[in-house]
Design an enzyme around this catalytic site. Structure first.
Site, PDB file in Angstrom:
ATOM      1  N   LYS A  46      -6.903   2.794  -2.379  1.00  0.00           N
ATOM      2  CA  LYS A  46      -7.440   3.796  -1.457  1.00  0.00           C
ATOM      3  C   LYS A  46      -8.022   4.956  -2.246  1.00  0.00           C
ATOM      4  O   LYS A  46      -7.513   5.322  -3.302  1.00  0.00           O
ATOM      5  CB  LYS A  46      -6.331   4.279  -0.526  1.00  0.00           C
ATOM      6  CG  LYS A  46      -6.833   5.153   0.601  1.00  0.00           C
ATOM      7  CD  LYS A  46      -5.829   5.256   1.727  1.00  0.00           C
ATOM      8  CE  LYS A  46      -6.380   6.166   2.801  1.00  0.00           C
ATOM      9  NZ  LYS A  46      -5.527   6.209   3.975  1.00  0.00           N
ATOM     10  N   ASP A  52     -10.218   4.382  10.884  1.00  0.00           N
ATOM     11  CA  ASP A  52      -9.617   3.199  11.504  1.00  0.00           C
ATOM     12  C   ASP A  52     -10.016   3.019  12.964  1.00  0.00           C
ATOM     13  O   ASP A  52      -9.177   2.741  13.813  1.00  0.00           O
ATOM     14  CB  ASP A  52      -8.093   3.208  11.328  1.00  0.00           C
ATOM     15  CG  ASP A  52      -7.712   2.933   9.884  1.00  0.00           C
ATOM     16  OD1 ASP A  52      -7.926   1.803   9.420  1.00  0.00           O
ATOM     17  OD2 ASP A  52      -7.218   3.859   9.204  1.00  0.00           O
ATOM     18  N   GLU A  85      -3.215  -3.000  -2.192  1.00  0.00           N
ATOM     19  CA  GLU A  85      -4.346  -2.323  -1.524  1.00  0.00           C
ATOM     20  C   GLU A  85      -4.638  -0.972  -2.176  1.00  0.00           C
ATOM     21  O   GLU A  85      -3.731  -0.176  -2.403  1.00  0.00           O
ATOM     22  CB  GLU A  85      -3.986  -2.125  -0.037  1.00  0.00           C
ATOM     23  CG  GLU A  85      -5.048  -1.395   0.782  1.00  0.00           C
ATOM     24  CD  GLU A  85      -4.652  -1.255   2.258  1.00  0.00           C
ATOM     25  OE1 GLU A  85      -3.491  -1.566   2.614  1.00  0.00           O
ATOM     26  OE2 GLU A  85      -5.521  -0.829   3.048  1.00  0.00           O
ATOM     27  N   HIS A 139     -11.630   2.371   2.671  1.00  0.00           N
ATOM     28  CA  HIS A 139     -10.996   3.031   1.531  1.00  0.00           C
ATOM     29  C   HIS A 139     -11.911   3.311   0.349  1.00  0.00           C
ATOM     30  O   HIS A 139     -11.468   3.366  -0.798  1.00  0.00           O
ATOM     31  CB  HIS A 139      -9.797   2.208   1.060  1.00  0.00           C
ATOM     32  CG  HIS A 139      -8.661   2.243   2.030  1.00  0.00           C
ATOM     33  ND1 HIS A 139      -7.400   1.772   1.725  1.00  0.00           N
ATOM     34  CD2 HIS A 139      -8.593   2.715   3.297  1.00  0.00           C
ATOM     35  CE1 HIS A 139      -6.610   1.941   2.764  1.00  0.00           C
ATOM     36  NE2 HIS A 139      -7.304   2.507   3.737  1.00  0.00           N
ATOM     37  N   ASP A 168      -9.659  -2.621   1.690  1.00  0.00           N
ATOM     38  CA  ASP A 168      -9.778  -2.139   3.074  1.00  0.00           C
ATOM     39  C   ASP A 168     -11.118  -1.431   3.121  1.00  0.00           C
ATOM     40  O   ASP A 168     -11.382  -0.528   2.311  1.00  0.00           O
ATOM     41  CB  ASP A 168      -8.595  -1.196   3.344  1.00  0.00           C
ATOM     42  CG  ASP A 168      -8.625  -0.542   4.713  1.00  0.00           C
ATOM     43  OD1 ASP A 168      -9.690  -0.006   5.088  1.00  0.00           O
ATOM     44  OD2 ASP A 168      -7.584  -0.516   5.387  1.00  0.00           O
ATOM     45  N   HIS A 218      -8.659  -5.893   4.502  1.00  0.00           N
ATOM     46  CA  HIS A 218      -8.297  -5.205   5.734  1.00  0.00           C
ATOM     47  C   HIS A 218      -9.609  -4.845   6.384  1.00  0.00           C
ATOM     48  O   HIS A 218     -10.355  -4.005   5.852  1.00  0.00           O
ATOM     49  CB  HIS A 218      -7.519  -3.914   5.439  1.00  0.00           C
ATOM     50  CG  HIS A 218      -6.045  -4.111   5.390  1.00  0.00           C
ATOM     51  ND1 HIS A 218      -5.164  -3.075   5.215  1.00  0.00           N
ATOM     52  CD2 HIS A 218      -5.293  -5.233   5.534  1.00  0.00           C
ATOM     53  CE1 HIS A 218      -3.925  -3.552   5.233  1.00  0.00           C
ATOM     54  NE2 HIS A 218      -3.978  -4.849   5.419  1.00  0.00           N
ATOM     55  N   ASP A 255     -11.783   7.505   6.689  1.00  0.00           N
ATOM     56  CA  ASP A 255     -10.970   6.310   6.932  1.00  0.00           C
ATOM     57  C   ASP A 255     -10.336   6.406   8.318  1.00  0.00           C
ATOM     58  O   ASP A 255      -9.125   6.485   8.460  1.00  0.00           O
ATOM     59  CB  ASP A 255      -9.894   6.231   5.835  1.00  0.00           C
ATOM     60  CG  ASP A 255      -9.010   5.019   5.992  1.00  0.00           C
ATOM     61  OD1 ASP A 255      -9.509   3.974   6.418  1.00  0.00           O
ATOM     62  OD2 ASP A 255      -7.799   5.122   5.686  1.00  0.00           O
ATOM     63  N   ASP A 303      -7.092  -4.072  10.417  1.00  0.00           N
ATOM     64  CA  ASP A 303      -6.294  -2.854  10.223  1.00  0.00           C
ATOM     65  C   ASP A 303      -7.021  -1.672  10.858  1.00  0.00           C
ATOM     66  O   ASP A 303      -7.889  -1.078  10.236  1.00  0.00           O
ATOM     67  CB  ASP A 303      -6.063  -2.613   8.720  1.00  0.00           C
ATOM     68  CG  ASP A 303      -5.266  -1.336   8.473  1.00  0.00           C
ATOM     69  OD1 ASP A 303      -4.607  -0.845   9.411  1.00  0.00           O
ATOM     70  OD2 ASP A 303      -5.300  -0.818   7.336  1.00  0.00           O
ATOM     71  N   TRP A 308       0.861  -1.184   0.000  1.00  0.00           N
ATOM     72  CA  TRP A 308       0.000   0.000   0.000  1.00  0.00           C
ATOM     73  C   TRP A 308       0.896   1.231   0.000  1.00  0.00           C
ATOM     74  O   TRP A 308       1.804   1.337   0.814  1.00  0.00           O
ATOM     75  CB  TRP A 308      -0.912   0.055   1.240  1.00  0.00           C
ATOM     76  CG  TRP A 308      -1.595   1.387   1.321  1.00  0.00           C
ATOM     77  CD1 TRP A 308      -2.599   1.841   0.507  1.00  0.00           C
ATOM     78  CD2 TRP A 308      -1.282   2.478   2.207  1.00  0.00           C
ATOM     79  NE1 TRP A 308      -2.924   3.133   0.837  1.00  0.00           N
ATOM     80  CE2 TRP A 308      -2.135   3.553   1.872  1.00  0.00           C
ATOM     81  CE3 TRP A 308      -0.362   2.643   3.247  1.00  0.00           C
ATOM     82  CZ2 TRP A 308      -2.098   4.774   2.544  1.00  0.00           C
ATOM     83  CZ3 TRP A 308      -0.324   3.865   3.917  1.00  0.00           C
ATOM     84  CH2 TRP A 308      -1.189   4.916   3.566  1.00  0.00           C
TER      85      TRP A 308
END
Ligand code: RNT
Ligand code: ZN
Length: 411
Positions: free
Chosen positions: A223, A291, A221, A257, A254, A281, A289, A321, A180
Site C-alpha cells: 500500500k 474502496d 499486499e 494502493h 490492490d 484485490h 483508496d 475488496d 496486509w
C-alpha cells in the site's frame, strides 16, 4: 434467431468463439470479501474501523451478527453467477463460549464458517486482521519497536496460518491467506529502514510455522498510503514485491494502493514474468483508496484483458475488496462482483492473437479501430445469455428490494 445467436455470429466475424468464452467464464473463481456486509466491522470487537481505511455512509440494515451476515451472503451469492469463494477476515471469528484474543485464535472459532462453506460447496480464503484492535499501538503492528506489540501480532499471523490450512483441508479447496498491515506514519519518518526490518523479521517468524504449500497460498499486499498514514507505509510496493520474491510467496496488488496515475493493469505482465502466482484485490479508487463498488469500467476491463490475453487465469487469484456503506450492501456486493465477471467476459470476447499480431506489425491504425469496434459489439446479449445459463436473474434489484423490505429494514 434470438439475440444471443445473432451476437454470437457477430463475434464470430471478429474471430471470437462466444461459446468458448461462456464456458471459460463459469470456471473462473472469484473470492468474494465478506466485509462488504458490515462495513469491515467483524464480530470480535466494538472498536471503530482503524488502519487508515474508511467505510462511509450509514445505509440501514447492516449485518451485526454471524447469522445476519450469513443470510446476507446467501442473498448476494444467489444473484451472482459463476464460481465463488468466500473471503473471511480473522475478526469474523465466531465465539460460542468465551472470547479469546486474536493471538489465540484456533480453527474451532471458524467451525461455523467451514460448515457454511461446505454446505454451499465453496472454498474459503482468509486474512489475519491487523487493525481495529487495542494492540495496534501508534499505528504499528508487525513493525512495532515494542516487542510486546510485535509478538502479539506475530502470534496472530501464526494462528491464522493454521486456520488457513484448516480451511483448505476441510473444504478441499486451496486457501489464499493475505497479509496486509496498515503500519505507517502520518509525518516524515526519521527511520524508514527500522520498521521495514522489523516487518521482515515478523513475517519470517510467522512463515516459520510449517504449512502445506500445495494447499495454502500466502500473499502479501502492499500500500502506498492510508488516512493518517500519509507520509510512509511500512509495507510499500518495493517491500512486498521483494519479500514475495525472497520467500517464494505471492504478491498481492490492490488497485487502490498506488498513485492515481499508476495502473495495476500495467503491472500484471511484469509480475507474471517473475512470479508463479499473483493475487489481486479488485476495487475502485476514486481520487484515493476509497474502496468504491467495482464498476464495469476501463481499468477493470484492462486488468481482465491482461490476465486473459496472457493466459494467466489459473495463475491469478481474483478477489474483491471494497466497502460502501452508502447503498444497499447486498446490491454493492452483487454489482461489484458482476462487474468483475463482466470485465472477464469482455476480455474473453476479444481476438487477442489478432490484436497482438497487429501490434507486432506496427498496424496501430487497425488496432485502434478494432478495439473501438469491440466496445460496441453486442456484449450485453452474451452476458444476458450467461446469466440465463447460470439461472441467475438479470434484474437483481427486485429481489434486493424484497429482501430489504422483509429482512434488512427490520434490523
Ligand atoms: C486496506 C487493504 C486491505 C483491506 C481488507 C479489509 O487498504 O486494501 O486489503 O481492505 O483487508
Ligand atoms: Zn486490499
Amino acid at each position: 434467431m434470438n439475440r444471443f445467436e445473432e451476437a454470437k455470429e457477430c463475434y464470430a466475424r471478429f474471430g471470437v468463439d462466444a461459446e468458448e468464452a461462456l464456458n471459460s467464464l463459469k470456471e473462473i473463481p472469484i473470492s468474494i470479501h465478506c466485509w462488504q456486509g458490515d462495513d469491515v466491522g467483524g464480530f470480535d470487537t466494538d472498536a471503530a474501523l482503524s488502519g487508515g481505511i474508511q467505510a462511509t455512509g450509514n445505509y440501514p440494515g447492516k449485518a451485526t451478527t454471524p447469522a445476519e451476515l450469513m443470510a446476507d451472503i446467501d442473498q448476494a451469492f444467489a444473484l451472482i453467477p459463476g464460481k465463488k469463494k468466500l473471503n473471511l477476515h480473522a475478526s469474523y471469528a465466531i465465539f460460542e463460549g468465551e472470547q479469546v484474543e486474536r493471538d489465540a485464535l484456533t480453527p474451532a472459532h471458524f467451525e461455523k464458517w467451514v460448515e457454511f462453506a461446505k454446505a454451499r460447496g465453496m472454498g474459503l480464503d482468509f486474512n489475519p486482521t491487523f487493525f481495529s484492535h487495542p494492540m495496534v499501538k501508534n499505528d504499528l503492528t508487525l513493525s512495532s519497536p515494542d516487542e510486546e506489540v510485535r509478538g502479539f501480532w506475530v502470534r496472530h499471523g501464526q494462528c491464522c496460518l493454521r486456520i488457513a490450512e484448516y480451511f483448505a483441508k476441510e473444504t478441499g479447496v486451496p486457501c489464499v491467506i493475505n497479509f496486509w498491515i496498515p503500519d505507517g506514519y502520518k509525518e516524515i519518518p526519521a527511520d524508514r529502514l527500522g520498521p521495514r526490518a522489523r516487518f521482515k523479521k515478523s513475517m519470517d517468524e510467522i512463515l516459520s510455522v510449517p504449512y502445506d504449500k500445495e494447499k495454502v497460498f500466502v500473499t502479501l499486499e502492499s500500500k502506498v498510503f492510508g488516512i493518517g498514514l500519509e507520509s510512509y507505509t511500512v509495507g510499500s510496493a518495493e517491500f512486498t514485491l521483494s519479500y514475495a520474491g525472497y520467500k517464494g510467496i505471492t504478491p498481492l496488488m490492490d488497485n487502490g494502493h498506488y498513485h492515481p496515475t499508476e495502473m495495476v493493469s500495467d503491472k500484471i505482465s511484469s509480475l507474471l514474468l517473475f512470479h508463479e502466482n499473483l493475487a489481486l484485490h479488485i476495487t475502485r479508487p476514486v481520487r484515493w483508496d476509497s474502496d468504491h463498488v467495482v464498476l464495469f469500467d476501463d481499468e477493470t476491463r484492462e486488468i481482465a484483458k491482461e490476465i486473459v490475453r496472457n493466459d494467466a487465469l489459473n495463475r491469478v487469484f481474483l478477489s474483491t475488496d471494497y466497502f460502501d456503506a452508502s447503498v444497499n450492501r447486498i446490491s454493492a456486493w452483487v454489482t461489484g462482483v458482476r462487474s468483475v465477471q463482466k470485465a472477464l467476459l469482455f476480455a474473453l470476447l476479444q481476438p487477442h492473437a489478432m490484436m497482438k499480431e497487429l501490434q507486432e506489425q506496427q498496424d496501430f491504425t487497425a488496432l485502434m479501430v478494432l478495439g473501438e469496434e469491440l466496445k460496441t459489439a453486442p456484449f450485453g446479449d452474451i452476458w444476458e445469455e450467461y446469466l440465463k445459463r447460470q439461472y441467475i436473474p438479470e434484474d437483481y434489484l427486485a429481489p434486493i428490494w424484497d429482501y430489504e423490505k422483509e429482512v434488512l429494514s427490520k434490523r
